[in-house]
Scaffold this active site. Structure first.
Site, PDB file in Angstrom:
ATOM      1  N   HIS A 167       0.866  -1.188   0.000  1.00  0.00           N
ATOM      2  CA  HIS A 167       0.000   0.000   0.000  1.00  0.00           C
ATOM      3  C   HIS A 167       0.894   1.226   0.000  1.00  0.00           C
ATOM      4  CE1 HIS A 167      -3.779   2.206   0.684  1.00  0.00           C
ATOM      5  NE2 HIS A 167      -2.982   3.080   1.282  1.00  0.00           N
ATOM      6  N   CYS A 168       0.697   2.092  -0.994  1.00  0.00           N
ATOM      7  CA  CYS A 168       1.558   3.266  -1.146  1.00  0.00           C
ATOM      8  C   CYS A 168       0.810   4.520  -0.726  1.00  0.00           C
ATOM      9  CB  CYS A 168       2.018   3.400  -2.598  1.00  0.00           C
ATOM     10  SG  CYS A 168       3.098   4.821  -2.886  1.00  0.00           S
ATOM     11  N   PRO A 169       1.242   5.196   0.335  1.00  0.00           N
ATOM     12  CA  PRO A 169       0.552   6.429   0.760  1.00  0.00           C
ATOM     13  C   PRO A 169       0.700   7.559  -0.240  1.00  0.00           C
ATOM     14  CG  PRO A 169       2.570   6.112   2.014  1.00  0.00           C
ATOM     15  CD  PRO A 169       2.370   4.858   1.225  1.00  0.00           C
TER      16      PRO A 169
END
Length: 347
Positions: A167-169
């Site tokens: 998951h990439c912020p």
């Protein structure tokens, strides 16, 4: 009769207005990193196009070349970025959901052995080969389904994501099967964007650093160009290392999660269990249409649920009397045939 309806589980706090307010605030906070990146990009556009090209560059030919090259890279960079952000990463197909009757029996199971037996019986008819460390079917207790191969639960998105990488912020989205190509292109074109700015602004950076007058710029204009060069170099170093790492993962056909924890097959953990050789691994992400390889359009092979494997099944191993493996530069003929023959795409 067994139904495929999702079990209804009531969470008391979900109806609490305070909880809902906190949840909405959390959803807004998740967009802060994206807004930060967008503000940096917007400022870089102003600094490069207006302060550098219009106010600093002296020759018209140089302005045309710089502006044309910059906007080409800028458009494809932003295209890849938005594709990564707004692509729906999808979910697990309904056939992996536990029927209501089986879910009730699982809740009433009096031992771990009984629960495993129920899940293994249900998973026996599903196209999965990954298991837990003890050989049991991978089950998500939050989504109430058996996990397909390479699928993981994202605590931020609150769902299981097919072929989840991480998951990439910075994109406020999971990087997974449906947008992994976009993410890699975003890193690559982001690196090209920073390198282009660094190289074309270098001579003016040196001149301003030495207090040499260039054009009719005031002190603030010089500051924009000096800072633009520093920011571009800093981001180029960061993106370069990340882009190189994901290029390595593509050649190995691994996700970031799998590089830290190898997927477990019936024969045991194997980081290279899905590797089909470098070229085939590349095609699995970028597709078999060379004209579309470097465009942010979906061309990945497969359906995100089932994946060809390099490991031979147990019957084949017994017939060959060996644990056959292929090197990274070779293409396993049976598995390569599977990729080209099935070639299932999500349109």
């Amino acid at each position: 009769m067994m139904t495929s309806m999702e079990p209804r589980v009531t969470h008391p706090r979900s109806t609490n207005p305070v909880y809902k307010s906190c949840q909405n605030c959390f959803l807004l906070v998740k967009w802060v990193p994206v807004l930060f990146i967008m503000s940096i990009i917007a400022w870089s556009y102003y600094a490069y196009v207006y302060q550098l090209c219009f106010l600093t560059v002296n020759t018209v030919l140089e302005q045309i070349v710089y502006l044309a090259g910059y906007h080409f890279v800028f458009v494809i960079f932003m295209w890849s970025y938005f594709q990564t952000i707004f692509t729906d990463v999808g979910g697990v197909p309904p056939e992996f959901k536990l029927p209501q009757s089986l879910f009730d029996r699982l809740n009433q199971a009096d031992s771990e052995g009984t629960s495993r037996q129920l899940l293994d019986s249900f998973a026996r008819n599903l196209p999965i080969s990954n298991t837990t460390m003890n050989g049991a079917a991978r089950y998500c207790e939050k989504c109430y389904h058996v996990k397909p191969d390479r699928t993981h639960h994202c605590s931020v998105c609150r769902k299981c994501v097919p072929k989840m990488d991480h998951h990439c912020p910075w994109v406020n989205n999971c990087v997974a099967f449906k947008n992994y190509k976009y993410f890699v292109l975003f890193l690559g074109y982001g690196l090209l964007y920073c390198v282009f700015i660094s190289l074309t602004s270098l001579q003016y950076f040196i001149a301003f650093w030495k207090f040499t007058s260039q054009g009719n710029l005031d002190g603030m204009g010089k500051f924009h160009i000096l800072f633009l060069f520093f920011v571009a170099v800093m981001f180029a170093i960061s993106l370069g290392s990340l882009f190189s790492y994901h290029c390595y993962l593509i050649t190995k056909n691994r996700s970031t999660l799998e590089s830290f924890r190898a997927p477990v097959f019936h024969s045991g953990p194997d980081k290279d269990g899905f590797s089909l050789g470098r070229y085939n691994n590349f095609q699995e992400v970028f597709g078999d249409n060379k004209a579309l390889w470097f465009l942010p359009v979906f061309t990945s092979l497969g359906d995100g649920v089932t994946f060809p494997q390099r490991c031979l099944d147990e019957d084949s191993q017994q017939l060959l009397a060996s644990n056959q493996r292929w090197s990274d530069t070779e293409s396993p003929p049976t598995q390569r045939h599977q990729v080209t023959e099935l070639d299932v795409r999500i349109l």
